[in-house]
Design a protein around this motif. Sequence first.
Motif, PDB file in Angstrom:
ATOM      1  N   PHE A 104       0.849  -1.198   0.000  1.00  0.00           N
ATOM      2  CA  PHE A 104       0.000   0.000   0.000  1.00  0.00           C
ATOM      3  C   PHE A 104       0.880   1.241   0.000  1.00  0.00           C
ATOM      4  CE2 PHE A 104       0.668  -0.953   4.478  1.00  0.00           C
ATOM      5  CZ  PHE A 104       0.972   0.281   5.012  1.00  0.00           C
ATOM      6  N   ASP A 105       0.321   2.304  -0.553  1.00  0.00           N
ATOM      7  CA  ASP A 105       1.028   3.581  -0.617  1.00  0.00           C
ATOM      8  C   ASP A 105       0.744   4.398   0.643  1.00  0.00           C
ATOM      9  OD1 ASP A 105       2.122   3.121  -3.114  1.00  0.00           O
ATOM     10  OD2 ASP A 105       0.346   3.855  -4.160  1.00  0.00           O
ATOM     11  N   ILE A 106       1.787   5.000   1.163  1.00  0.00           N
ATOM     12  CA  ILE A 106       1.625   5.955   2.257  1.00  0.00           C
ATOM     13  C   ILE A 106       1.266   7.304   1.651  1.00  0.00           C
ATOM     14  CG2 ILE A 106       2.722   7.068   4.233  1.00  0.00           C
ATOM     15  CD1 ILE A 106       4.633   4.739   4.411  1.00  0.00           C
ATOM     16  N   PRO A 107       0.124   7.879   1.990  1.00  0.00           N
ATOM     17  CA  PRO A 107      -0.241   9.176   1.409  1.00  0.00           C
ATOM     18  C   PRO A 107       0.819  10.234   1.720  1.00  0.00           C
ATOM     19  CG  PRO A 107      -2.097   8.185   2.586  1.00  0.00           C
ATOM     20  CD  PRO A 107      -0.887   7.373   2.930  1.00  0.00           C
ATOM     21  N   PRO A 108       0.948  11.239   0.863  1.00  0.00           N
ATOM     22  CA  PRO A 108       1.940  12.307   1.125  1.00  0.00           C
ATOM     23  C   PRO A 108       1.715  12.950   2.489  1.00  0.00           C
ATOM     24  CG  PRO A 108       1.092  12.480  -1.109  1.00  0.00           C
ATOM     25  CD  PRO A 108       0.253  11.430  -0.422  1.00  0.00           C
ATOM     26  N   GLN A 109       2.791  13.025   3.258  1.00  0.00           N
ATOM     27  CA  GLN A 109       2.733  13.573   4.616  1.00  0.00           C
ATOM     28  C   GLN A 109       3.524  14.883   4.666  1.00  0.00           C
ATOM     29  OE1 GLN A 109       0.965  11.848   7.165  1.00  0.00           O
ATOM     30  NE2 GLN A 109       0.334  10.627   5.391  1.00  0.00           N
ATOM     31  N   THR A 118       9.537  22.537   5.663  1.00  0.00           N
ATOM     32  CA  THR A 118       8.340  21.742   5.430  1.00  0.00           C
ATOM     33  C   THR A 118       8.468  21.008   4.098  1.00  0.00           C
ATOM     34  OG1 THR A 118       7.001  23.323   6.681  1.00  0.00           O
ATOM     35  CG2 THR A 118       5.844  21.778   5.243  1.00  0.00           C
ATOM     36  N   VAL A 119       8.397  19.687   4.138  1.00  0.00           N
ATOM     37  CA  VAL A 119       8.485  18.860   2.934  1.00  0.00           C
ATOM     38  C   VAL A 119       7.307  17.893   2.924  1.00  0.00           C
ATOM     39  CG1 VAL A 119      10.988  19.019   2.757  1.00  0.00           C
ATOM     40  CG2 VAL A 119       9.968  17.170   4.090  1.00  0.00           C
ATOM     41  N   SER A 120       6.965  17.443   1.725  1.00  0.00           N
ATOM     42  CA  SER A 120       5.913  16.455   1.529  1.00  0.00           C
ATOM     43  C   SER A 120       6.556  15.148   1.079  1.00  0.00           C
ATOM     44  CB  SER A 120       4.895  16.943   0.490  1.00  0.00           C
ATOM     45  OG  SER A 120       3.890  15.969   0.271  1.00  0.00           O
ATOM     46  N   VAL A 121       6.372  14.093   1.861  1.00  0.00           N
ATOM     47  CA  VAL A 121       7.039  12.809   1.612  1.00  0.00           C
ATOM     48  C   VAL A 121       5.985  11.712   1.563  1.00  0.00           C
ATOM     49  CG1 VAL A 121       8.836  11.214   2.380  1.00  0.00           C
ATOM     50  CG2 VAL A 121       9.041  13.652   2.900  1.00  0.00           C
ATOM     51  N   ASP A 122       6.118  10.811   0.588  1.00  0.00           N
ATOM     52  CA  ASP A 122       5.268   9.635   0.516  1.00  0.00           C
ATOM     53  C   ASP A 122       6.142   8.399   0.359  1.00  0.00           C
ATOM     54  OD1 ASP A 122       6.181  10.067  -2.003  1.00  0.00           O
ATOM     55  OD2 ASP A 122       4.247   9.965  -3.004  1.00  0.00           O
ATOM     56  N   GLY A 123       5.531   7.237   0.527  1.00  0.00           N
ATOM     57  CA  GLY A 123       6.303   5.998   0.468  1.00  0.00           C
ATOM     58  C   GLY A 123       5.408   4.814   0.167  1.00  0.00           C
ATOM     59  N   VAL A 124       5.989   3.631   0.233  1.00  0.00           N
ATOM     60  CA  VAL A 124       5.264   2.390  -0.019  1.00  0.00           C
ATOM     61  C   VAL A 124       5.740   1.343   0.994  1.00  0.00           C
ATOM     62  CG1 VAL A 124       6.967   1.649  -1.733  1.00  0.00           C
ATOM     63  CG2 VAL A 124       4.682   0.650  -1.767  1.00  0.00           C
ATOM     64  N   VAL A 125       4.809   0.521   1.460  1.00  0.00           N
ATOM     65  CA  VAL A 125       5.090  -0.494   2.482  1.00  0.00           C
ATOM     66  C   VAL A 125       4.654  -1.856   1.960  1.00  0.00           C
ATOM     67  CG1 VAL A 125       4.576  -1.267   4.833  1.00  0.00           C
ATOM     68  CG2 VAL A 125       4.798   1.172   4.347  1.00  0.00           C
ATOM     69  N   TYR A 126       5.495  -2.868   2.199  1.00  0.00           N
ATOM     70  CA  TYR A 126       5.182  -4.255   1.865  1.00  0.00           C
ATOM     71  C   TYR A 126       5.107  -5.053   3.175  1.00  0.00           C
ATOM     72  CZ  TYR A 126       6.774  -2.819  -2.777  1.00  0.00           C
ATOM     73  OH  TYR A 126       6.945  -2.161  -3.970  1.00  0.00           O
ATOM     74  N   LEU A 149      -0.374   3.234  11.232  1.00  0.00           N
ATOM     75  CA  LEU A 149       0.916   3.197  11.921  1.00  0.00           C
ATOM     76  C   LEU A 149       2.049   3.605  10.986  1.00  0.00           C
ATOM     77  CD1 LEU A 149       2.399   2.517  14.543  1.00  0.00           C
ATOM     78  CD2 LEU A 149       2.591   0.164  13.723  1.00  0.00           C
ATOM     79  N   ALA A 150       1.970   3.217   9.720  1.00  0.00           N
ATOM     80  CA  ALA A 150       3.003   3.600   8.752  1.00  0.00           C
ATOM     81  C   ALA A 150       3.037   5.112   8.555  1.00  0.00           C
ATOM     82  CB  ALA A 150       2.762   2.893   7.426  1.00  0.00           C
ATOM     83  N   GLN A 151       1.868   5.754   8.523  1.00  0.00           N
ATOM     84  CA  GLN A 151       1.814   7.204   8.356  1.00  0.00           C
ATOM     85  C   GLN A 151       2.454   7.922   9.540  1.00  0.00           C
ATOM     86  OE1 GLN A 151      -2.170   8.543   7.410  1.00  0.00           O
ATOM     87  NE2 GLN A 151      -2.524   6.827   6.020  1.00  0.00           N
ATOM     88  N   THR A 152       2.077   7.521  10.750  1.00  0.00           N
ATOM     89  CA  THR A 152       2.639   8.181  11.929  1.00  0.00           C
ATOM     90  C   THR A 152       4.140   7.886  12.069  1.00  0.00           C
ATOM     91  OG1 THR A 152       1.951   6.279  13.262  1.00  0.00           O
ATOM     92  CG2 THR A 152       0.441   8.133  13.128  1.00  0.00           C
ATOM     93  N   THR A 153       4.558   6.680  11.713  1.00  0.00           N
ATOM     94  CA  THR A 153       5.983   6.346  11.802  1.00  0.00           C
ATOM     95  C   THR A 153       6.787   7.174  10.818  1.00  0.00           C
ATOM     96  OG1 THR A 153       5.421   4.085  12.459  1.00  0.00           O
ATOM     97  CG2 THR A 153       7.658   4.479  11.675  1.00  0.00           C
ATOM     98  N   LEU A 154       6.249   7.373   9.621  1.00  0.00           N
ATOM     99  CA  LEU A 154       6.949   8.209   8.631  1.00  0.00           C
ATOM    100  C   LEU A 154       7.139   9.630   9.146  1.00  0.00           C
ATOM    101  CD1 LEU A 154       8.083   8.591   5.759  1.00  0.00           C
ATOM    102  CD2 LEU A 154       5.748   9.112   5.012  1.00  0.00           C
ATOM    103  N   ARG A 155       6.114  10.190   9.743  1.00  0.00           N
ATOM    104  CA  ARG A 155       6.214  11.555  10.277  1.00  0.00           C
ATOM    105  C   ARG A 155       7.201  11.620  11.443  1.00  0.00           C
ATOM    106  NH1 ARG A 155       1.775  14.767   8.673  1.00  0.00           N
ATOM    107  NH2 ARG A 155       2.125  16.092  10.484  1.00  0.00           N
ATOM    108  N   ASN A 156       7.174  10.618  12.319  1.00  0.00           N
ATOM    109  CA  ASN A 156       8.071  10.631  13.480  1.00  0.00           C
ATOM    110  C   ASN A 156       9.534  10.477  13.076  1.00  0.00           C
ATOM    111  OD1 ASN A 156       5.851  10.893  15.166  1.00  0.00           O
ATOM    112  ND2 ASN A 156       5.666   8.686  15.505  1.00  0.00           N
ATOM    113  N   VAL A 157       9.801   9.591  12.114  1.00  0.00           N
ATOM    114  CA  VAL A 157      11.190   9.360  11.701  1.00  0.00           C
ATOM    115  C   VAL A 157      11.748  10.561  10.955  1.00  0.00           C
ATOM    116  CG1 VAL A 157      12.673   7.940  10.232  1.00  0.00           C
ATOM    117  CG2 VAL A 157      10.955   6.851  11.675  1.00  0.00           C
TER     118      VAL A 157
END
Length: 285
Positions: A104-109, A118-126, A149-157
Amino acid sequence: MPVDSEDTAMRESKRRQRQSAALENTDTDIGLCGWLLVGISILFMLVTLPISIWMCIKIVKEYERAIIFRLGRILQGGAKGPGLFFILPCTDSFINVDMRTITFDIPPQEVLTKDSVTVSVDGVVYYRVQNATLAVANITNADAATRLLAQTTLRNVLGTKNLAEILSDREEIAHSMQSTLDDATDDWGIKVERVEIKDVKLPLQLQRAMAAEAEASREARAKVIAAEGEMNASRALKEASLVIAESPSALQLRYLQTLNTIAAEKNSTIIFPLPLEMMQSFMKR
């Protein structure tokens, strides 16, 4: 690398211990009333044969597992399948769990970096379900929980990284996210296999500023290279003049070579060569 392998081995060991504990804690004692209902269900199945057999035999595909509930309790032995399995009418129910890898794709955060950019970052998780029993019994919706959890982890990291680190250390950030998600989803029976950062979008004004900085840096390097070339050329000309000064005939050969180069081009210019000795006689006078 050895430290990472040891950490992975420890996580796998803890995961197996939790899975075995979850299976051992499955209570199969349904009580006297429960056994009475099971007996009635078996009797009903025998009375309605062969029609009831189509309701009792279920098929699970190769990539699926079935969690069977008998009077609300998970049957001992955990997930069933693949293949055929048998359930009792009225008292048994089951849930199919897909064991394939899900992406699934992580929506742009919108993330505020450590250096206040301020940057907009998205990703993908398997990820995939490693233990179907835990995925059904320990959480309501494992897929939705993993996505959030993937969305919040991306923002925290990313909140602990500078802009330069985000742009250059994507692999390290992805590995850190994968480890964090894998540890957090162990109790859900989920294994996060891979995390990738897809795109980092910068504000338009910041893009222009970085482009101007890069252009200025390139121009500065070009001027330095041009100055070094001029310096090397002047040194070469100085050495050539010293060689020509040592041999007067070398100047005449150079003069003839220049005439040959000019004559190779098709033009209407007419050149009258004069011997260098004539010029030297005039210079002596």
